[in-house]
Design a protein around this motif. Structure first.
Motif, PDB file in Angstrom:
ATOM      1  N   GLY A   1      -4.057 -23.084   3.808  1.00 15.94           N
ATOM      2  CA  GLY A   1      -3.043 -22.586   4.727  1.00 15.94           C
ATOM      3  C   GLY A   1      -3.651 -22.348   6.091  1.00 15.94           C
ATOM      4  N   PHE A   2      -2.989 -22.812   7.128  1.00 14.33           N
ATOM      5  CA  PHE A   2      -3.472 -22.672   8.498  1.00 14.33           C
ATOM      6  C   PHE A   2      -2.318 -22.239   9.400  1.00 14.33           C
ATOM      7  N   VAL A   3      -2.608 -21.388  10.369  1.00 19.07           N
ATOM      8  CA  VAL A   3      -1.640 -21.007  11.389  1.00 19.07           C
ATOM      9  C   VAL A   3      -2.340 -20.977  12.737  1.00 19.07           C
TER      10      VAL A   3
ATOM     11  N   GLN B   1      -8.185 -26.279  10.406  1.00 19.40           N
ATOM     12  CA  GLN B   1      -7.699 -25.300  11.362  1.00 19.40           C
ATOM     13  C   GLN B   1      -7.733 -25.863  12.776  1.00 19.40           C
TER      14      GLN B   1
ATOM     15  N   ALA C   1       2.499 -23.545  11.639  1.00 18.07           N
ATOM     16  CA  ALA C   1       1.895 -23.150  10.376  1.00 18.07           C
ATOM     17  C   ALA C   1       2.050 -24.272   9.369  1.00 18.07           C
TER      18      ALA C   1
ATOM     19  N   ALA D   1       0.886 -25.223   5.010  1.00 11.39           N
ATOM     20  CA  ALA D   1       0.241 -24.789   3.774  1.00 11.39           C
ATOM     21  C   ALA D   1       0.510 -25.808   2.688  1.00 11.39           C
TER      22      ALA D   1
ATOM     23  N   THR E   1       0.333 -14.921  11.751  1.00 12.58           N
ATOM     24  CA  THR E   1      -0.582 -14.752  10.624  1.00 12.58           C
ATOM     25  C   THR E   1      -0.132 -15.634   9.470  1.00 12.58           C
ATOM     26  N   ILE E   2      -1.004 -15.824   8.516  1.00 13.38           N
ATOM     27  CA  ILE E   2      -0.681 -16.666   7.371  1.00 13.38           C
ATOM     28  C   ILE E   2       0.411 -16.029   6.512  1.00 13.38           C
TER      29      ILE E   2
END
Length: 465
Positions: A157-159, A129, A145, A147, A172-173
């Motif tokens: 998954g990261f945003v 992250q 983002a 994933a 958001t994811i």
């Protein structure tokens, strides 16, 4: 706005050797040098061969290794300048500490250092992250983002960032991202589904399918098939004239008539090259393929791909054009740079949010990254969604080169990118490693976004395996 995709170092098959500047090259530069361009999602290994003249010949070791002939080569003391006209590239470097340190330019500018020994490419660091946040901040993007999913079930998954500049809503994811020309493989997948259903054949021709509606198409295109169109080997130019393109509506409930009109214009253009022998990345080819599907199956491309690809893969969040509700900022918003260099958001409901609807088969899909991973997993692990022979068709370059049907082959992996000049996305799957990944940004500055998005893509894959 038109879709473009121009990989570094792609070159013409015909060489015209250029003459170097007069005089002998200093001994310090003579011989072989090795370096690598950092393209974000991969390292592109290069060899530079400096010989008397001076003459600097370039080799792209990961793109076949054929010699790329020089145009002008100059050496002035500890500095070297070289051009390669066939790929519209140049390099300026300085000899220091036994290395040539400089900048490679081909559209954009990238640092490039050459050394005498060929170094092993560094493996991507697993994405975190914090790492994603740094990539976004360093790039100056509103949001980023990434994933990935591996065959062992590990999913990451990261945003990071905001849905729009000047707004407070954080991404958001679960948010949806515009995938641009990554839509092309989805259109090819739709063709495979229609072939398996017996509605069309891979070798159906443009003339057979659209000849009644476009009787005056050029003869060179009459025998072009789906396989030619989907591998960019049809001979069609990249796009119709921009003056024609902008006449089509940005949104349309049913773009079938527009796609026939677009196809009529495209099929009247002189070929960019000979069918099969010439590769020309062509949005027009995919619009023509879409028009052929619509003609045979009796429904708009949007309905066909939703019913035959998205629904079976449980991609309920996939859609077309800019994601989100006008005025709500409930999804990320695409951005472009103003003349002053500031980022400007283009939210849904505005006059410009995507390319005209007619270009749907070439690049107008949006989807949450989780659903993109589901799509990629079907390809990577060759799910029963298609028969083995259909997967093989989609993943194989039918007329040579490294471009299959909507995918570019990179070693064991297949990859693609996409942008509508307001967003940028990359996705890949690697059957050997057993991993799929996707990364996207709501920023259309492709030159500035390609490397951070590519690093997020490869880092996400590394984190998942």
């Amino acid at each position: 706005m038109t879709f473009t995709r121009r990989p570094f170092l792609a070159m013409s098959a015909a060489f015209a050797f250029g003459a170097g500047a007069a005089g002998a090259a200093p001994d310090g530069f003579l011989g072989e040098w090795f370096g690598a361009l950092d393209l974000g999602s991969r390292q592109l290994r290069l060899k530079l061969e400096v010989s008397a003249g001076p003459k600097a010949t370039l080799y792209s070791l990961d793109q076949g290794g054929a010699p790329i002939p020089p145009g002008e080569t100059r050496i002035d003391g500890d500095r070297i300048f070289a051009t390669w006209p066939v790929i519209s590239a140049r390099y300026e470097g300085q000899l220091t500490g036994g290395k040539i340190v400089g900048t490679f330019r081909q559209g954009g500018a990238l640092p490039l250092t050459f050394a005498r020994a060929q170094e092993t490419s560094a493996k991507p660091e697993p994405l975190t992250q914090e790492g994603l946040a740094k990539l976004r901040a360093d790039a100056g993007a509103p949001a980023l983002a990434a994933a990935a999913l591996s065959r062992n079930g590990r999913r990451i998954g990261f945003v990071d960032g905001r849905r729009a500049v000047g707004r407070g809503e954080a991404v958001t994811i679960a948010d949806k991202w515009h995938v641009g020309s990554c839509t092309k493989s989805m259109t090819a997948t739709l063709v495979a589904r229609a072939v398996e259903a017996g509605a069309i054949g891979w070798n159906d021709t443009v003339g057979q399918t659209l000849g009644g509606a476009i009787a005056d198409m050029r003869a060179e295109y009459r025998d072009v098939t789906y396989r030619h169109l989907l591998s960019h080997r049809s001979g069609l130019p990249a796009n119709v004239d921009i003056a024609q393109l902008i006449k089509f509506p940005r949104e349309s409930a049913d773009a079938r008539a527009d796609r026939v009109a677009y196809a009529r214009s495209a099929l009247a253009q002189a070929p960019a090259g000979r069918k099969e022998a010439h590769f020309e990345y062509s949005n027009s080819g995919y619009v023509v393929a879409g028009a052929m599907l619509e003609s045979r199956l009796g429904a708009p491309w949007e309905m066909l791909i939703a019913d035959r690809v998205f629904a079976p893969l449980k991609m309920a969040g996939a859609g077309f054009g800019a994601p989100g509700t006008p005025g709500a900022f409930d999804q990320p918003v695409g951005h472009a740079a103003t003349a002053a260099g500031a980022l400007e958001p283009f939210p849904p409901g505005g006059p410009i949010t995507d390319n005209p609807a007619v270009l749907g088969p070439a690049g107008r899909v949006h989807a949450p990254l989780a659903e993109v991973l589901a799509y990629l997993s079907a390809h990577c692990f060759r799910s029963p969604f298609l028969k083995p022979e259909s997967w093989q068709m989609l993943h194989t370059a039918p007329f040579g080169g490294d471009y299959a049907l909507g995918w570019e082959r990179r070693g064991d992996a297949l990859w693609h990118n996409g942008s509508n000049t307001l967003w940028y996305c990359e996705m890949m799957f690697d059957p050997k490693r057993g991993v799929v990944s996707a990364a996207a940004v709501n920023d259309g500055r492709i030159g500035a976004m390609a490397i951070p998005v590519g690093k997020a893509l490869s880092g996400a894959a590394a984190a998942a395996v």
